[in-house]
Design a protein around this motif. Structure first.
Motif, PDB file in Angstrom:
ATOM      1  N   VAL A 415      91.170  -2.070 -53.136  1.00  0.00           N
ATOM      2  CA  VAL A 415      91.196  -0.769 -53.883  1.00  0.00           C
ATOM      3  C   VAL A 415      90.543  -1.142 -55.258  1.00  0.00           C
ATOM      4  N   ASP A 416      88.859  -0.463 -55.377  1.00  0.00           N
ATOM      5  CA  ASP A 416      87.873  -0.608 -56.814  1.00  0.00           C
ATOM      6  C   ASP A 416      88.222   0.476 -57.829  1.00  0.00           C
ATOM      7  N   THR A 417      89.773   0.440 -58.512  1.00  0.00           N
ATOM      8  CA  THR A 417      89.539   1.353 -59.489  1.00  0.00           C
ATOM      9  C   THR A 417      88.593   1.980 -60.894  1.00  0.00           C
ATOM     10  N   TRP A 418      88.344   2.920 -60.940  1.00  0.00           N
ATOM     11  CA  TRP A 418      87.402   3.236 -62.263  1.00  0.00           C
ATOM     12  C   TRP A 418      89.038   4.337 -62.647  1.00  0.00           C
ATOM     13  N   GLN A 420      90.156   4.221 -67.990  1.00  0.00           N
ATOM     14  CA  GLN A 420      89.694   3.565 -68.955  1.00  0.00           C
ATOM     15  C   GLN A 420      91.955   4.301 -69.695  1.00  0.00           C
ATOM     16  N   THR A 421      91.444   3.138 -71.120  1.00  0.00           N
ATOM     17  CA  THR A 421      91.842   3.890 -71.992  1.00  0.00           C
ATOM     18  C   THR A 421      92.671   5.478 -71.725  1.00  0.00           C
ATOM     19  N   GLU A 422      91.392   5.959 -72.016  1.00  0.00           N
ATOM     20  CA  GLU A 422      91.646   7.250 -72.459  1.00  0.00           C
ATOM     21  C   GLU A 422      91.517   8.157 -71.555  1.00  0.00           C
ATOM     22  N   GLY A 504      80.954   7.678 -71.210  1.00  0.00           N
ATOM     23  CA  GLY A 504      80.666   6.432 -71.701  1.00  0.00           C
ATOM     24  C   GLY A 504      79.687   5.508 -70.626  1.00  0.00           C
ATOM     25  N   ASP A 505      80.296   5.563 -69.285  1.00  0.00           N
ATOM     26  CA  ASP A 505      79.494   5.141 -68.202  1.00  0.00           C
ATOM     27  C   ASP A 505      78.793   5.503 -67.742  1.00  0.00           C
ATOM     28  N   GLY A 506      77.609   4.050 -67.579  1.00  0.00           N
ATOM     29  CA  GLY A 506      76.020   5.159 -66.463  1.00  0.00           C
ATOM     30  C   GLY A 506      77.402   5.118 -64.428  1.00  0.00           C
ATOM     31  N   HIS A 530      87.817  -6.125 -70.987  1.00  0.00           N
ATOM     32  CA  HIS A 530      88.121  -5.534 -72.020  1.00  0.00           C
ATOM     33  C   HIS A 530      86.922  -5.547 -73.267  1.00  0.00           C
ATOM     34  N   ARG A 531      87.215  -4.088 -73.508  1.00  0.00           N
ATOM     35  CA  ARG A 531      86.319  -3.427 -74.193  1.00  0.00           C
ATOM     36  C   ARG A 531      85.988  -3.610 -75.929  1.00  0.00           C
ATOM     37  N   LEU A 532      84.875  -4.635 -76.300  1.00  0.00           N
ATOM     38  CA  LEU A 532      84.784  -4.928 -77.811  1.00  0.00           C
ATOM     39  C   LEU A 532      83.289  -3.839 -78.229  1.00  0.00           C
TER      40      LEU A 532
HETATM   41  C1  WTA Z   1      85.034   0.240 -66.870  1.00  0.00           C
HETATM   42  C2  WTA Z   1      90.443  -0.466 -68.680  1.00  0.00           C
HETATM   43  C3  WTA Z   1      83.621   0.021 -62.936  1.00  0.00           C
HETATM   44  C4  WTA Z   1      84.286   0.904 -68.075  1.00  0.00           C
HETATM   45  C5  WTA Z   1      91.366   0.044 -67.354  1.00  0.00           C
HETATM   46  C6  WTA Z   1      85.138   2.346 -67.893  1.00  0.00           C
HETATM   47  C7  WTA Z   1      84.839  -0.101 -65.118  1.00  0.00           C
HETATM   48  C8  WTA Z   1      86.389   1.164 -69.226  1.00  0.00           C
HETATM   49  C9  WTA Z   1      86.379   0.224 -63.538  1.00  0.00           C
HETATM   50  C10 WTA Z   1      86.868   1.115 -69.997  1.00  0.00           C
HETATM   51  C11 WTA Z   1      85.633  -0.582 -62.485  1.00  0.00           C
HETATM   52  C12 WTA Z   1      86.927   0.182 -65.825  1.00  0.00           C
HETATM   53  N1  WTA Z   1      84.325  -0.062 -61.950  1.00  0.00           N
HETATM   54  N2  WTA Z   1      83.605  -0.690 -64.598  1.00  0.00           N
HETATM   55  N3  WTA Z   1      86.366  -0.045 -61.732  1.00  0.00           N
HETATM   56  N4  WTA Z   1      87.008   0.093 -64.812  1.00  0.00           N
HETATM   57  N5  WTA Z   1      85.961  -0.291 -66.618  1.00  0.00           N
HETATM   58  O1  WTA Z   1      89.663   1.110 -71.227  1.00  0.00           O
HETATM   59  O2  WTA Z   1      83.042   0.643 -68.306  1.00  0.00           O
HETATM   60  O3  WTA Z   1      90.062  -0.829 -71.196  1.00  0.00           O
HETATM   61  O4  WTA Z   1      84.791   2.993 -69.142  1.00  0.00           O
HETATM   62  O5  WTA Z   1      90.255   0.370 -70.015  1.00  0.00           O
HETATM   63  O6  WTA Z   1      85.817   0.086 -68.570  1.00  0.00           O
HETATM   64  O7  WTA Z   1      87.668  -0.091 -70.455  1.00  0.00           O
HETATM   65  P1  WTA Z   1      89.244  -0.010 -71.149  1.00  0.00           P
END
Ligand code: WTA
Length: 659
Positions: A415-418, A420-422, A504-506, A530-532
């Motif tokens: 499972v490739d899970t997308w 965000q923190t938000e 914020g993602d394409g 990790h987001r920077l």
């Molecule tokens: C990226 C982490 C592609 C994306 C849970 C997002 C992903 C940011 C994926 C959030 C995925 C996270 N495929 N990109 N499965 N999961 N991202 O807030 O750019 O640390 O906006 O949360 O990570 O990062 P954050």
């Protein structure tokens, strides 16, 4: 790793492999295809029935109040306690003896905590926090390594309705101070030190330093003893956990709070220099955490052993180590150390030792394991695994295939899970047993979630086309705002497209309508998941006396996904100091260390290039696109909009051979 694997994300159009769900999964899966139909039929009724999987002190009557967008209120007139839901109710229903945490320490020692043990520990800690003055609504900062006490601390706060702000143990004293100050935390929970790659690194000194330079709201510091040895002590302020624990009662009544009561603040990088305090609340967040965890990971609480490798300092650790799994009564591994200590097979050794069945990790970890070689996992029996997950960034199709074959024995769905923190919880992901998976694609919004790919004007794109990822319906786990800054919340997420949350993602939708994430489209980079923010690192560089100007870009990196590369212009007049420090060759190293001190080691630029000019547009904007070309050793792109096109020649000449 082949070039193709590295550039796999850009080559998505060539990716045509699909993997049907294994039959064993289909028969016995937690997630049913009817979930999609149920959510489609009546979205709010769908969420209402998910929320009823929690135990409410006062049942809610209204599911969603969206009368003042983008400020959502979910289940607002209900009350509940998160710690009760994650722990007490399991004990009350006769599962007190079920193991909650299988703690593995870096040195190979371990410990086991049942749900009954966890209830005692968090009750004790809640009582201690009350003694230290914490009341419902007060903020508590948590700065701890990945040890069970980190979980206890979070749940103890939740028990009191005291929002926690967990600060990753790898962040510096300065980063800790600014987060404590922003949240005005009353108490800090930390440890004397942490074990990292066989060394004992101090942690409490960073708290002392943070508090010495400000953070006046802090009255008490609760210190967990982990590494032992001497620590500086401030009488009247510092309290040892192991001492306070001895006399603390295991009786503590969880405090029911309103569903919209803040559960935690978690700081994350945005496009500006100042990290944002993302606020999550109680009822909606826990509903989504529990629902997504159960369905995406196919959790069977009686038989599964789950392991999410994330640190609690990040959102993944909040939702998929603490709140989701524990609300669902999972038995899980929690590991203190790094994957290569004392050897590169450490993770796989742990999988074998505990018979891990569900494993959730990140593309950067998988790419690292690929680099180390498949003979390392091959030494361990990984046959207990039945499902694999990935989060943090897009997973390259080749890494996905490797994960499936080498770790998953060609049998485990991925499972490739997308998310965000938000978003608080998973938003886009295949469901195991239902979705035929495609390497590299997160594919479909979960039942109950609305996601779309739109063009510049906010119009949905056709299949086969790319654009911006947006979320078009409110969801229970959504952030409720940025701590202390409602305007920034609107501006950051809701201003680009009318009525839509912009992530914020394409992204791109393929011919089947499946979603492929293409990376950030703003100035946020993704380093090892990790987001920077480029701005944050630039500000740290410019805060050094020698630096006049800095530009940072995220350059592709084989292992970490992206890596920060910095271009700096030195300040006139600093020549003498630089000469004393060892000359210009020393500058990159010293500036890297400076960024490490200002933000933390993860933010250190991989390379620092000293230049005399930066490429700028006529309106003075730095053209990061061109710098990225340089950093990635590519032919420099279109320089037409530059105020002075010769700058790029200068930079390239100046940097050839230097780093
Ligand atoms: C990226 C982490 C592609 C994306 C849970 C997002 C992903 C940011 C994926 C959030 C995925 C996270 N495929 N990109 N499965 N999961 N991202 O807030 O750019 O640390 O906006 O949360 O990570 O990062 P954050």
């Amino acid at each position: 790793m082949t070039d193709e694997a590295v550039t796999g994300i850009e080559n998505l159009s060539q990716e045509t492999r699909t993997f049907s769900p294994p039959t064993e999964f289909v028969q016995d899966a937690v997630a049913r295809p009817s979930l999609y139909e149920e959510a489609e039929r009546d979205r709010l009724a769908f969420w209402r029935s998910r929320a009823s999987l929690l135990s409410w002190e006062t049942p809610f009557t209204e599911t969603l109040d969206w009368s003042n967008p983008p400020f959502a209120r979910w289940f607002a007139d209900g009350t509940l306690n998160v710690a009760y839901n994650c722990v007490d109710r399991h004990v009350e229903s006769g599962h007190g003896e079920q193991v909650a945490l299988l703690a593995e320490y870096e040195d190979g020692s371990d410990a086991t905590f049942t749900y009954a043990d966890v209830k005692d520990e968090i009750s004790r800690m809640a009582n201690v926090l009350v003694d230290l003055g914490v009341r419902t609504g007060d903020r508590v900062a948590i700065y701890l390594p990945m040890i069970p006490e980190a979980v206890f601390a979070m749940l103890a706060c939740a028990r009191l309705g005291a929002p926690h702000s967990v600060v990753f143990g790898g962040f510096s004293a300065d980063a800790l101070r600014s987060r404590i100050e922003d949240a005005e935390a009353r108490v800090v929970i930390t440890a004397d030190g942490q074990n990292r790659r066989g060394k004992q690194l101090p942690l409490k000194p960073a708290v002392d330093e943070a508090l010495a330079g400000g953070a006046d709201s802090v009255e008490k510091v609760l210190v967990v003893r982990r590494t032992g040895g001497d620590v500086e002590w401030t009488e009247g302020r510092d309290v040892w956990w192991h001492e306070a624990r001895e006399t603390a009662s295991t009786e503590h009544a969880p405090v029911p709070v309103e569903a919209e009561h803040p559960l935690f603040i978690l700081y994350t990088s945005g496009t500006t220099g100042k990290p944002k305090g993302i606020v999550h609340t109680t009822g909606g967040y826990l509903t989504q955490a529990a629902y997504t965890h159960r369905n995406v990971f196919d959790l069977k609480p009686r038989s599964d052993v789950y392991w999410c490798t994330a640190d609690v300092g990040w959102i993944t650790g909040h939702t998929y180590v603490v709140y989701g799994p524990m609300a669902n009564r999972a038995t899980q591994v929690i590991y203190e150390g790094t994957p290569d200590t004392p050897h590169q097979g450490r993770w796989w050794e742990i999988v074998e030792k505990h018979g891990v069945t569900l494993f959730y990790s990140s593309p950067t970890a998988i790419r690292t394991a690929m680099k180390w070689g498949e003979d390392i996992p091959a030494k361990h029996d990984l046959s207990s695994l039945r499902l694999l997950g990935s989060v943090g960034e897009a997973i390259n199709p080749e890494a996905w295939m490797w994960y499936r074959r080498v770790i998953g024995g060609d049998r485990c769905p991925i499972v490739d899970t997308w998310w965000q923190t938000e978003t608080g919880g998973i938003m886009i992901s295949p469901l195991p047993g239902i979705t035929a998976t495609k390497p590299g694609s997160a594919q479909v919004p979960l039942p109950g979630i609305g996601a779309d790919v739109v063009d510049e004007s906010g119009t949905s794109v056709a299949n086969g086309e790319g654009g911006y990822l947006v979320l078009d319906k409110p969801w229970p786990g959504m952030l409720r705002g940025i701590w202390g800054d409602p305007e920034r919340f609107k501006e950051t997420y809701w201003s680009r497209f009318e009525g839509l949350y912009f992530a914020g993602d394409g992204a791109k939708r393929d011919e089947d309508g499946d979603i492929w994430l293409l990376g950030r489209v703003d100035d946020v980079m993704n380093v090892s998941g990790h987001r920077l923010s480029t701005m944050e690192i630039e500000s740290a560089l410019v805060s050094h006396d020698w630096v006049a100007e800095a530009a940072v870009v995220g350059a592709n990196d084989e292992t970490t996904g992206q890596a920060p590369v910095a271009f700096v212009i030195l300040r006139g007049g600093s020549e003498e100091e630089i000469a004393t420090a060892g000359g210009e060759e020393k500058v990159p190293e010293l500036l890297r260390a400076h960024v490490g001190k200002e933000i933390g080691p993860i933010a250190k630029p991989k390379r620092v290039l000293v230049v005399t000019e930066l490429p700028k547009t006529r309106s003075g904007k730095i053209m990061r696109r061109l710098l990225r070309d340089v950093a990635e050793n590519r032919q420099v792109g279109d320089t037409q909009t530059l105020a002075d096109a010769s700058v790029m020649d200068l930079i390239q000449q100046g940097m050839s051979g230097k780093s």
